[in-house]
Design a protein around this motif. Sequence first.
Motif, PDB file in Angstrom:
ATOM      1  N   THR A 218       0.832  -1.145   0.046  1.00  0.00           N
ATOM      2  CA  THR A 218      -0.134   0.009   0.038  1.00  0.00           C
ATOM      3  C   THR A 218       1.198   1.260  -0.038  1.00  0.00           C
ATOM      4  O   THR A 218       1.768   1.284   0.579  1.00  0.00           O
TER       5      THR A 218
ATOM      6  N   LEU B 138      -0.884   4.522  -5.070  1.00  0.00           N
ATOM      7  CA  LEU B 138      -1.184   3.069  -5.605  1.00  0.00           C
ATOM      8  C   LEU B 138      -1.172   2.046  -4.603  1.00  0.00           C
ATOM      9  O   LEU B 138      -0.258   2.113  -3.606  1.00  0.00           O
ATOM     10  N   SER B 139      -2.044   0.963  -4.620  1.00  0.00           N
ATOM     11  CA  SER B 139      -1.880  -0.265  -3.665  1.00  0.00           C
ATOM     12  C   SER B 139      -1.826  -1.228  -4.689  1.00  0.00           C
ATOM     13  O   SER B 139      -2.813  -1.406  -5.853  1.00  0.00           O
ATOM     14  N   THR B 140      -1.311  -2.205  -4.181  1.00  0.00           N
ATOM     15  CA  THR B 140      -0.836  -3.441  -5.125  1.00  0.00           C
ATOM     16  C   THR B 140      -1.639  -4.605  -4.256  1.00  0.00           C
ATOM     17  O   THR B 140      -1.241  -4.821  -3.031  1.00  0.00           O
TER      18      THR B 140
ATOM     19  N   SER C  37      -3.013  -3.309  -9.420  1.00  0.00           N
ATOM     20  CA  SER C  37      -2.733  -1.881  -8.800  1.00  0.00           C
ATOM     21  C   SER C  37      -4.038  -1.079  -8.882  1.00  0.00           C
ATOM     22  O   SER C  37      -4.508  -0.792  -9.879  1.00  0.00           O
TER      23      SER C  37
END
Length: 286
Positions: A94, A98-100, A123
């Motif tokens: 996180t 962007l968070s993946t 993402s």
Amino acid sequence: MPEAASAAATRATIGDSEFDRDTAVTRRAPGVYGIDLSAGWTIISAVNGGYLLAVLGRALADALPHGDPFTISAHYLTASQPGPAVVRTDVARTGRNLSTGQASLFQYDEHGEEIERIRVLASFGDLDSLPDDVRTTAKPPAFPPMDHCFGPEDGPAPVDGSSAITDRLMLKLDPATLGWALGQPSGKGEMRAWFGLADGRDPDPLSLLLAVDALPPTAFELGLTGWVPTVELTVHIRCRPAPGPLRVSITTRNLAGGFLEEDAEVWDSSDRLVAQSRQLARVRLG
């Protein structure tokens, strides 16, 4: 009430449409979601891959701190069937923008054993935070207005078996890409259409995941028929789409070894490129 006003009043809204209900997941535990895959999104005997991608996208939007898919890559391992399924998610990272995460969808065989159907890595971010600066050489596809195009209701079903998904879509295909329906495929590997949901719901980032995989396969215009199962599909969401119908253009340049690629562009009503995708699909030759 005039007929047009009545139709407008009955249009589904984002969050309250068949698509939203059929992609809704129920959180059972942290990162674990249940869903009953709807038979309404099947083609031949399998659940449509774009619908599945939207299901996993909705689960990841709940699991991650960001709600909008920016990029999502899916590998389709086995064909999904209507009925109960479990989605398991895992947060990889996180960040501020962007968070993946990754997610897998599982179903059960006749012995009660789990079968993994699809696995994705994605993402997510906030599309509303992106700058407005656009520098592009891409141009919207040129094809006739909607009333000069044709939908599934204007001809015979393109494939044997279930085509339930077509009842949930507003599809109007460019006549230049309909040679296959007349027994005269062009050989160009192109498919173009106006796209929307049949209940009038406007597009959003999750429905764009459906749009890239909802047209008839380009293989039809190459003179091939039958199921064209997706092996891998990567989608990039570029911005939040404006209300109104979308235009989808898909091309294939190379069929070799029983596999072809499909490159898709999705344009919104404001002439903005809102999504792009590439998929690898398998075709049956001979």
